[in-house]
Enzyme design. Structure first.
Site, PDB file in Angstrom:
ATOM      1  N   SER A  73       8.483   6.643   2.365  1.00 44.20           N
ATOM      2  CA  SER A  73       8.089   5.904   1.160  1.00 44.20           C
ATOM      3  C   SER A  73       8.870   6.372  -0.061  1.00 44.20           C
ATOM      4  CB  SER A  73       6.576   6.024   0.953  1.00 44.20           C
ATOM      5  OG  SER A  73       6.126   5.143  -0.045  1.00 44.20           O
ATOM      6  N   ASP A 124       8.849   0.663  -4.795  1.00 46.73           N
ATOM      7  CA  ASP A 124       9.362   1.941  -4.321  1.00 46.73           C
ATOM      8  C   ASP A 124      10.237   1.654  -3.094  1.00 46.73           C
ATOM      9  OD1 ASP A 124       7.390   1.325  -2.495  1.00 46.73           O
ATOM     10  OD2 ASP A 124       6.621   3.377  -2.355  1.00 46.73           O
ATOM     11  N   ASP A 174      10.173   1.790   0.149  1.00 47.52           N
ATOM     12  CA  ASP A 174       9.706   1.013   1.304  1.00 47.52           C
ATOM     13  C   ASP A 174       8.861  -0.177   0.875  1.00 47.52           C
ATOM     14  OD1 ASP A 174       7.482   2.589   0.585  1.00 47.52           O
ATOM     15  OD2 ASP A 174       6.672   2.481   2.612  1.00 47.52           O
ATOM     16  N   ASP A 223       6.023  -0.701  -0.522  1.00 44.85           N
ATOM     17  CA  ASP A 223       4.571  -0.851  -0.407  1.00 44.85           C
ATOM     18  C   ASP A 223       3.877  -0.583  -1.742  1.00 44.85           C
ATOM     19  OD1 ASP A 223       4.870   1.922  -0.477  1.00 44.85           O
ATOM     20  OD2 ASP A 223       3.534   2.316   1.222  1.00 44.85           O
TER      21      ASP A 223
END
Length: 543
Positions: A154, A300, A302, A304
């Site tokens: 992440s 961000d 990734d 999410d």
């Protein structure tokens, strides 16, 4: 004489399937300090699955750890049996679906997971390319998978990677499944004995189109689409999916930060690839000002999470996660979306006020979306202050920075048509409920023992007063969770270790009434109160 630690390291080295990791570990065999760190213990499932630095040894992310994790997972899945009524001995023919981001090692870890799955006789479906975490979370239920794996760290620094596991219900692991899988991982035995099959079936782009089509169900087709958006994927994998979703919804093409547009595992333009970190959105806000955008959005790496900023009097202001979370909840409520609205114990108390005022069920959970999405079968919305929003739990049972950004665009476009901004809507809420101001004291450490020491300090000597009001409640959530909550009137402090980074976090909230319609004055008083509360909290932690 060989030290016991070196013997353990040599045994690991002999079983490590990756030549590069073996060479890396061989080079530090004589460094007991380094070995003690690498062999301090295995990575364990935390707030967001396995997560750690890319390095050889059990306390890092590497091919050996991934092979063991995948083998434990597929054996645990086999032991659970099928979800259908085929009987306890019927084979489970549901696939394992695997996604990955663009970090160092992500594709190799995804392929290794697929080979372990097929070696155990289970179909493995690999995402067609590096894609956002919410696409994987969507695919688990959409494809009827037994489970899903997302290889990502992440918003962590570039030297990290991670391994998130989703169960067949599309949500992240919770007890007792996490303990069961960890037990299965520890029982794997020699990695050389783990059977490996082919690298799975690579899905085509249809899965992305199906995600985009489902995302359109989040918005109202009647709301205006006139909105100029500045956007950054922060060197991650969100840009193409976000742009496709925005285009399919009928919005103009966004302005994209060129320096951060393409995936880059080094994240070269930011100190930390987290939109919450100071300076991370500087390039985005500069682009928004230069292009005259209406709002600015950052995912961000990734995708999410979703950060949002708007221009107030010619100055760009990035909203806190609590502000975006309440804005989206309020927007859905105004649209008539009925059901449970949920957040966590560290988020603003304003959502509970909205639900009480509007006769809607409210849920409050421990930190993490694995808990939020399980707040109730009637859940229609959940958020956490760390820029995570689940705006369509029927589609993605996790935080989703793409659909959240789309809903932000709908809200901002509707307000723009009325010659208003996100700030104007926040003012409306403040007039009715008071200014709920939140902040965070975040302490990054090199030694995790420092976090334990700070928690022990505040537990043993909690402050008697906060902002000159007597502390009326001290709630220690041990052993359920390493969380301490202090309350004094409407002032609240929640202290906990981060579940994803080497940080201690203290979440602060003050509520300031708006007297005589003076919102600016109330915000100034709230800001001053938060500054004083930060100081008090730091002292209570022994800083």
């Amino acid at each position: 004489m060989t030290s016991p630690l070196r013997s353990v390291a040599e045994a690991w080295l002999a079983d490590d399937p990756d030549p590069a990791s073996r060479d890396e570990l061989q080079a530090v065999l004589d460094d007991d300090t380094e070995l003690a760190d690498r062999f301090a213990g295995p990575l364990r499932f935390g707030t967001a699955g396995l997560r750690g630095p890319l390095r050889a040894g059990p306390n890092g992310m590497n091919l050996a750890v991934v092979r063991g994790a995948a083998a434990g997972l597929v054996r645990w899945l086999a032991a659970q049996g099928p979800a259908s009524s085929g009987g306890p001995h019927a084979p489970d023919e549901r696939p394992l679906v695997i996604g990955y981001d663009a970090r160092h090692g992500s594709h190799a870890f995804a392929v290794e997971t697929a080979r372990v799955a097929t070696g155990a006789g289970r179909r493995a479906l690999l995402m067609p390319r590096p894609l956002p975490t919410p696409v994987l979370a969507f695919a688990v239920r959409h494809l009827g998978a037994a489970a899903g794996v997302m290889v990502t760290a992440s918003h962590n620094p570039p030297q990290d990677n991670g391994y998130k596991v989703y169960l067949a219900d599309g949500a992240q692991l919770v007890p007792p499944a996490d303990a069961g899988i960890e037990h299965a991982i520890r029982a794997v035995g020699p990695l050389a004995d783990v059977p490996l099959g082919p690298p799975g079936e690579v899905l085509d782009e249809r899965i992305v189109r199906e995600y985009v089509d489902a995302a359109l169900g989040v918005i109202d087709p009647e709301v205006p689409r006139d909105l100029a958006v500045a956007y950054t994927p922060m060197h991650g994998v969100g840009r193409e999916v976000f742009a496709a979703t925005l285009a399919a919804a009928g919005y103009p093409e966004p302005f994209v930060v060129a320096e951060q547009a393409e995936p880059d595992p080094e994240f070269p333009t930011v100190a930390f690839p987290n939109p919450e970190e100071p300076g991370a959105t500087d390039l985005l806000l500069a682009l928004a000002a230069r292009e005259g955008a209406d709002i600015a959005i950052a995912n961000d790496p990734d995708a999410d999470r979703c950060a949002v900023a708007y221009a107030a009097g010619g100055v760009w202001r990035q909203l806190r996660g609590d502000e975006v979370g309440v804005l989206l909840a309020d927007h859905l409520m105004r649209r008539g979306v009925r059901g449970r609205y949920a957040t966590t114990i560290v988020s603003s108390s304003l959502l509970s006020r909205l639900c009480a005022d509007r006769g809607l069920p409210y849920g409050e959970t421990l930190t993490g979306f694995k808990w939020i999405v399980r707040a109730g079968d009637d859940l229609v919305y959940g958020y956490e202050e760390a820029l995570g929003y689940c705006v369509a739990p029927g589609m993605v049972r996790d935080k989703d920075g793409i659909t959240a950004a789309l809903l932000v665009c709908e809200l901002a476009a509707g307000l723009k048509a009325e010659l208003r901004t996100l700030g104007d809507r926040l003012d409306e809420l403040a007039l009715r409920y008071g200014v709920h101001a939140t902040d965070q004291l975040s302490v990054r450490v090199e030694d995790l023992n420092e976090i334990a020491e700070m928690m022990a300090t505040i537990r043993s000597r909690p402050p008697a007063e906060l902002l000159d009001e007597a502390v009326t409640a001290v709630e220690d959530r041990l052993p359920e969770s390493d969380v301490l909550i202090l309350r004094a009137g409407t002032t609240r402090v929640v202290v906990r270790p981060s579940g994803t980074e080497p940080k201690l976090k203290a979440y602060l909230e003050v509520v300031e009434p708006v007297a005589g319609g003076d919102i600016a004055g109330a915000r100034e008083r709230a800001s001053a109160a938060l500054a004083a509360l930060r100081t008090q909290t730091a002292e209570a932690l022994g800083l």
